[in-house]
Design a protein around this motif. Sequence first.
Motif, short mmCIF file in Angstrom:
data_model
loop_
_atom_site.label_atom_id
_atom_site.label_comp_id
_atom_site.label_asym_id
_atom_site.label_seq_id
_atom_site.Cartn_x
_atom_site.Cartn_y
_atom_site.Cartn_z
N SER A 194 34.20 40.66 50.02
CA SER A 194 34.88 40.95 48.75
C SER A 194 36.08 40.65 49.05
N LYS A 195 36.96 40.69 47.37
CA LYS A 195 38.20 40.05 47.84
C LYS A 195 39.22 41.02 47.82
N PRO A 196 40.09 41.54 48.61
CA PRO A 196 41.17 42.65 48.53
C PRO A 196 42.44 41.88 48.10
N ILE A 197 42.63 40.87 48.30
CA ILE A 197 43.71 40.13 47.63
C ILE A 197 43.45 38.87 46.94
N ASP A 198 43.91 38.86 45.84
CA ASP A 198 43.91 37.51 44.99
C ASP A 198 44.81 36.43 45.36
N ASP A 199 46.16 36.86 45.40
CA ASP A 199 47.10 35.71 45.75
C ASP A 199 47.43 35.78 47.11
N VAL A 200 46.93 34.75 47.85
CA VAL A 200 47.09 34.58 49.20
C VAL A 200 48.06 33.64 49.67
#
Length: 455
Positions: free
Chosen positions: A104-110
């Motif tokens: 799952s993606k905890p952060i969209d903007d990396v």
Amino acid sequence: MDDEDDPIVEEVPVYLSKTLSENLYLLQYPVKASNSTFDDGQVVNSCVKPINQQIKVDYALNTASKNYDSFKGEQFAIAADGKDKLQKPTFRSGTMDKQSFLSSKPIDDVNRYMICVLQDREIHATPLKGIVSMRQTFSYFDKQDKRTKAEQKAEVDADADEEEAKQVTVKFARQENEKVRKAREKSFNYLSKMESDEPWCETLWHGKNSTAAELERQRLYCSDSLRDGADSALNVDSKEYLDMLISKEKTDRNIDSMLPSRVVCMHKLQQMTLVDQIKVILRDAKVLTFQQIMDLLPDRTLAVDKVLRTLPMAGVLIRGNWVVQSESIYPDGSVSSTNGVPAEQMCKARDYILYRFTQCDKLERHQLAMITQLPSEEIREILDSVAKINSDRSWSLLLPPNEEFSVNEQEISDRQTAFWTARADKFNEMEKSTKRVRKRSSRSDSKYDMKMSNG
């Protein structure tokens, strides 16, 4: 604090490596204990969904361990796959021999995160494509529930002698505007459907000590050729260096009124080819004059002739103004946002609408829908890309005709006129075909009325 009180102890060069920047992911295991790792774990299967950035990894379980309950493992396998095993089994060995982890993606903007490697007193940094959290998934329980419900439904259907008539309620979808569409595309149900529709892609997993893994790790280091040119590339003053780092907004050009929603910053625009720059500007601003395009291009030193030669590769001329080509809005393989109309039909309809705007000032949406045979929502989507709605419900181009450009640039204007003239026969045939269909429909209605009156 003065510099003398805080002296520089050591300077370490930092190099940026982009070799793996489009494929580098950081996998986190937040539910695992700090002293438990998968370094020596055996991966039996791995797959990804590249568009939605999902990863699934299956780790083998040691079924020969004294701590493994064989009876429970067999029961889990039977519960997941059933006794018949007509479909692809979850556990091929007949016992629960693996554990699955789903991301799952905890952060969209990396964009602010990198992987850094320190070697020989040098730091090599690689930007991340994504950060994902791996958590154990128990999908075999879901398979058991689905199979149980399917069996129960089959029994109910078998017992029913005849199907009773059910009342059917017909609902008509409400017209969706741009704001509602964007909200729908951000909803949980829409995103979940997009994730489930994307197929899994099988991947190869290489152990950390394998030769393939070592070769990939070497790509984290900046190459010697790039390091040799790094000093000269960054030999700029502080202001220029900040302009390179920051997505600087060119507010002195008053572009806010022309670009309502910039999809790229000026810094990224500068990295594109001239034709791609024009495509982005036209796609975002919808309709522009030639002078507005010149004002929006990052390089103000560009020759007018060069821009004029490039414009037909990105846009088309409509009564002295430029709009982006239909293929840039609906590329191959894409579909419309509302009813999923293929890109080929959307491009054909949009080209026809642009052609009609070269012939007249106003268009009626219902007439365009009849001729193009597209749903009303798709016609609205196309019109929104170049036109505005009037008080009488007709549609006009966003900008008034620009006769000055047609006079000053007679050659390119003539070539664009010839382009539309060459396609006029095909567009006229579309209109004639629609009229023939309408005539046949009216004749059928007349015959039906005559039969009814004679009866």
